[in-house]
Design a protein around this motif. Structure first.
Motif, PDB file in Angstrom:
ATOM      1  N   PRO A  94     -15.381   2.873  -2.870  1.00  0.00           N
ATOM      2  CA  PRO A  94     -16.030   2.142  -2.474  1.00  0.00           C
ATOM      3  C   PRO A  94     -15.683   0.730  -1.922  1.00  0.00           C
ATOM      4  O   PRO A  94     -15.760  -0.117  -3.277  1.00  0.00           O
ATOM      5  CB  PRO A  94     -17.947   2.964  -2.775  1.00  0.00           C
ATOM      6  N   TRP A  95     -16.066  -0.289  -1.064  1.00  0.00           N
ATOM      7  CA  TRP A  95     -16.215  -0.999  -1.410  1.00  0.00           C
ATOM      8  C   TRP A  95     -17.481  -1.900  -0.534  1.00  0.00           C
ATOM      9  O   TRP A  95     -17.955  -2.149   1.023  1.00  0.00           O
ATOM     10  CB  TRP A  95     -15.350  -1.523  -0.078  1.00  0.00           C
ATOM     11  N   GLY A  96     -18.288  -2.203  -0.939  1.00  0.00           N
ATOM     12  CA  GLY A  96     -19.920  -2.172  -0.892  1.00  0.00           C
ATOM     13  C   GLY A  96     -19.890  -3.326   0.263  1.00  0.00           C
ATOM     14  O   GLY A  96     -21.002  -3.856   1.161  1.00  0.00           O
ATOM     15  N   SER A  97     -19.163  -4.581  -0.432  1.00  0.00           N
ATOM     16  CA  SER A  97     -19.450  -6.180   1.073  1.00  0.00           C
ATOM     17  C   SER A  97     -19.030  -5.561   2.054  1.00  0.00           C
ATOM     18  O   SER A  97     -19.628  -5.845   3.304  1.00  0.00           O
ATOM     19  CB  SER A  97     -18.065  -6.931   0.546  1.00  0.00           C
ATOM     20  N   ALA A  98     -17.966  -4.099   2.570  1.00  0.00           N
ATOM     21  CA  ALA A  98     -17.936  -4.348   3.847  1.00  0.00           C
ATOM     22  C   ALA A  98     -18.686  -2.875   4.438  1.00  0.00           C
ATOM     23  O   ALA A  98     -18.646  -2.160   5.391  1.00  0.00           O
ATOM     24  CB  ALA A  98     -16.680  -3.850   4.191  1.00  0.00           C
ATOM     25  N   ALA A  99     -19.492  -2.067   3.264  1.00  0.00           N
ATOM     26  CA  ALA A  99     -20.346  -0.516   3.871  1.00  0.00           C
ATOM     27  C   ALA A  99     -19.401  -0.033   4.069  1.00  0.00           C
ATOM     28  O   ALA A  99     -19.180   0.990   5.396  1.00  0.00           O
ATOM     29  CB  ALA A  99     -21.148  -1.059   4.571  1.00  0.00           C
ATOM     30  N   ASP A 100     -17.746   0.305   3.063  1.00  0.00           N
ATOM     31  CA  ASP A 100     -16.651   0.952   3.615  1.00  0.00           C
ATOM     32  C   ASP A 100     -16.598   1.745   2.310  1.00  0.00           C
ATOM     33  O   ASP A 100     -16.777   1.694   1.408  1.00  0.00           O
ATOM     34  CB  ASP A 100     -16.045   0.690   4.550  1.00  0.00           C
ATOM     35  N   ILE A 101     -15.523   3.053   2.988  1.00  0.00           N
ATOM     36  CA  ILE A 101     -14.891   3.801   1.633  1.00  0.00           C
ATOM     37  C   ILE A 101     -13.649   3.808   2.488  1.00  0.00           C
ATOM     38  O   ILE A 101     -12.796   4.309   2.766  1.00  0.00           O
ATOM     39  CB  ILE A 101     -15.839   5.031   1.421  1.00  0.00           C
ATOM     40  N   LEU A 102     -12.980   3.472   1.183  1.00  0.00           N
ATOM     41  CA  LEU A 102     -11.321   3.060   1.455  1.00  0.00           C
ATOM     42  C   LEU A 102     -10.514   3.824   1.164  1.00  0.00           C
ATOM     43  O   LEU A 102     -10.585   4.551   0.122  1.00  0.00           O
ATOM     44  CB  LEU A 102     -11.061   1.425   0.702  1.00  0.00           C
ATOM     45  N   ALA A 103      -9.671   4.417   2.335  1.00  0.00           N
ATOM     46  CA  ALA A 103      -9.221   5.292   1.770  1.00  0.00           C
ATOM     47  C   ALA A 103      -6.846   4.717   1.700  1.00  0.00           C
ATOM     48  O   ALA A 103      -6.753   4.117   2.759  1.00  0.00           O
ATOM     49  CB  ALA A 103      -8.522   6.460   2.874  1.00  0.00           C
ATOM     50  N   GLY A 104      -6.682   4.766   0.620  1.00  0.00           N
ATOM     51  CA  GLY A 104      -5.212   3.789   0.623  1.00  0.00           C
ATOM     52  C   GLY A 104      -4.632   5.309   0.880  1.00  0.00           C
ATOM     53  O   GLY A 104      -4.350   6.075  -0.027  1.00  0.00           O
ATOM     54  N   PHE A 105      -3.563   4.650   1.234  1.00  0.00           N
ATOM     55  CA  PHE A 105      -1.964   5.222   1.594  1.00  0.00           C
ATOM     56  C   PHE A 105      -0.763   3.922   1.485  1.00  0.00           C
ATOM     57  O   PHE A 105      -0.730   3.749   2.004  1.00  0.00           O
ATOM     58  CB  PHE A 105      -1.899   5.936   3.025  1.00  0.00           C
ATOM     59  N   TYR A 106       0.565   5.740   0.940  1.00  0.00           N
ATOM     60  CA  TYR A 106       1.394   4.590   0.780  1.00  0.00           C
ATOM     61  C   TYR A 106       2.283   5.209   2.692  1.00  0.00           C
ATOM     62  O   TYR A 106       2.248   6.897   2.600  1.00  0.00           O
ATOM     63  CB  TYR A 106       2.553   5.010  -0.208  1.00  0.00           C
ATOM     64  N   CYS A 107       3.215   4.594   2.452  1.00  0.00           N
ATOM     65  CA  CYS A 107       3.993   5.242   3.776  1.00  0.00           C
ATOM     66  C   CYS A 107       5.520   4.767   3.532  1.00  0.00           C
ATOM     67  O   CYS A 107       6.040   3.781   2.764  1.00  0.00           O
ATOM     68  CB  CYS A 107       3.400   5.291   5.370  1.00  0.00           C
ATOM     69  N   ASP A 108       6.355   5.469   4.141  1.00  0.00           N
ATOM     70  CA  ASP A 108       7.685   4.072   4.492  1.00  0.00           C
ATOM     71  C   ASP A 108       7.797   4.221   5.639  1.00  0.00           C
ATOM     72  O   ASP A 108       6.983   4.455   7.234  1.00  0.00           O
ATOM     73  CB  ASP A 108       8.990   5.832   4.541  1.00  0.00           C
ATOM     74  N   LEU A 109       8.642   3.084   6.533  1.00  0.00           N
ATOM     75  CA  LEU A 109       8.863   2.680   7.390  1.00  0.00           C
ATOM     76  C   LEU A 109      10.001   3.359   7.810  1.00  0.00           C
ATOM     77  O   LEU A 109      10.524   3.917   7.931  1.00  0.00           O
ATOM     78  CB  LEU A 109       9.888   1.257   6.963  1.00  0.00           C
ATOM     79  N   ASP A 110       9.528   3.224   9.322  1.00  0.00           N
ATOM     80  CA  ASP A 110      10.344   4.133  10.405  1.00  0.00           C
ATOM     81  C   ASP A 110      10.616   3.234  11.240  1.00  0.00           C
ATOM     82  O   ASP A 110      10.455   2.778  12.311  1.00  0.00           O
ATOM     83  CB  ASP A 110       9.554   5.547  10.852  1.00  0.00           C
ATOM     84  N   GLY A 111      12.545   2.658  11.032  1.00  0.00           N
ATOM     85  CA  GLY A 111      13.080   2.492  12.242  1.00  0.00           C
ATOM     86  C   GLY A 111      13.346   1.111  11.688  1.00  0.00           C
ATOM     87  O   GLY A 111      13.252   0.068  10.214  1.00  0.00           O
TER      88      GLY A 111
END
Length: 278
Positions: A216-233
């Motif tokens: 949770p990040w109250g300053s933006a009233a949001d719930i952050l979902a963290g993701f990792y991913c790999d470059l494609d191209g």
């Protein structure tokens, strides 16, 4: 991170009949500022220090301490040694303890919600506090308004032993890095948000999107979902200069962390920097 306050925990069950005690913390926000003590500690005032004002709304409890929000239209008596400071400056206060900082950000989230929903968006009549749940109810048309929580993503893009780091255009002068981030749009999955935000801000394609953690990040009233991913191209970056001032591939040694460890962004960059699985 901001929610890691163990062994204490957040009890956010709504208690409409809860009354502040003399040692209860009371948050008072005004014009983008919050009332804090000006000597060492920068703590927030208690109910007794504010001379027991009316219109205190129960927010939550952390450990055994209850927190309230002052919604009065008139200023209370400001005790000696207290003054208003911009909410953005609270994060840079090195003396702030994690539970207090978490409480502040959560209170900031709820304060904004209460402030912008004093009137019903359906009929324009004044709203009142619901007596059973954390909601605002219109006594004229019955419309119920719940706290707004905005879904958003934080993205660590990986390629050839490096991670994609950025600096926002609005914070070009800061020495540390951030990651690609953005809000989820209507009808969009979180994974689709990851792909779209990376493409919009850097022109890159990604694959193998994998969930890491939320915050949770109250300053933006949001719930952050963290993701990792790999470059494609292609790794060639085409930066959106309206959003970013910098975007580059950084090796672990080149990643400059944020000055505190309260954000999911910083944790994800630190994890990469330390060579942990991403």
């Amino acid at each position: 991170m901001i929610q890691d306050i163990a062994p204490k925990r957040l009890d956010n069950q709504y208690k409409p009949d809860a009354a502040p005690q003399d040692d209860s913390v009371v948050f008072y926000f005004r014009d983008g500022k919050v009332l804090v003590r000006q000597d060492e500690g920068k703590l927030f005032p208690t109910y007794a220090q504010l001379q027991r004002p009316q219109d205190c709304v129960y927010l939550f409890t952390i450990g055994r301490k209850a927190f309230f929000l002052l919604l009065s239209a008139e200023d209370p008596v400001i005790p000696a040694g207290f003054d208003f400071e911009p909410v953005r400056s609270i994060r840079s206060n090195k003396e702030a303890k994690l539970p207090s900082f978490y409480a502040f950000y959560t209170a900031l989230h709820l304060s904004g919600w209460y402030r912008v929903n004093r009137f019903c968006g359906a009929c324009g009549q004044q709203t009142v506090l619901d007596t059973k749940e954390r909601a605002l109810r219109c006594t004229h048309c019955g419309n119920i308004i719940y706290p707004r929580i905005n879904p958003a993503v934080i993205v660590g893009v990986l390629h050839d032993g490096k991670i994609l780091v950025t600096k926002y255009a609005r914070n070009a002068e800061v020495p540390y890095y951030a990651l690609i981030a953005g809000f989820t749009e209507i009808g969009e999955t979180l994974e689709e948000t990851v792909k779209r935000e990376v493409m919009e801000e850097t022109g890159l394609h990604v694959k193998n999107i994998r969930y890491y953690k939320s915050q949770p990040w109250g300053s933006a009233a949001d719930i952050l979902a963290g993701f990792y991913c790999d470059l494609d191209g292609s790794p060639e970056i085409h930066m959106d200069r309206q959003e970013l001032s910098r975007a580059l591939w950084a090796s672990p040694a080149d990643v400059i962390l944020q000055p505190d460890d309260w954000s999911l962004t910083n944790e994800m960059m630190q994890r990469f920097k330390e060579g942990k699985p991403c």
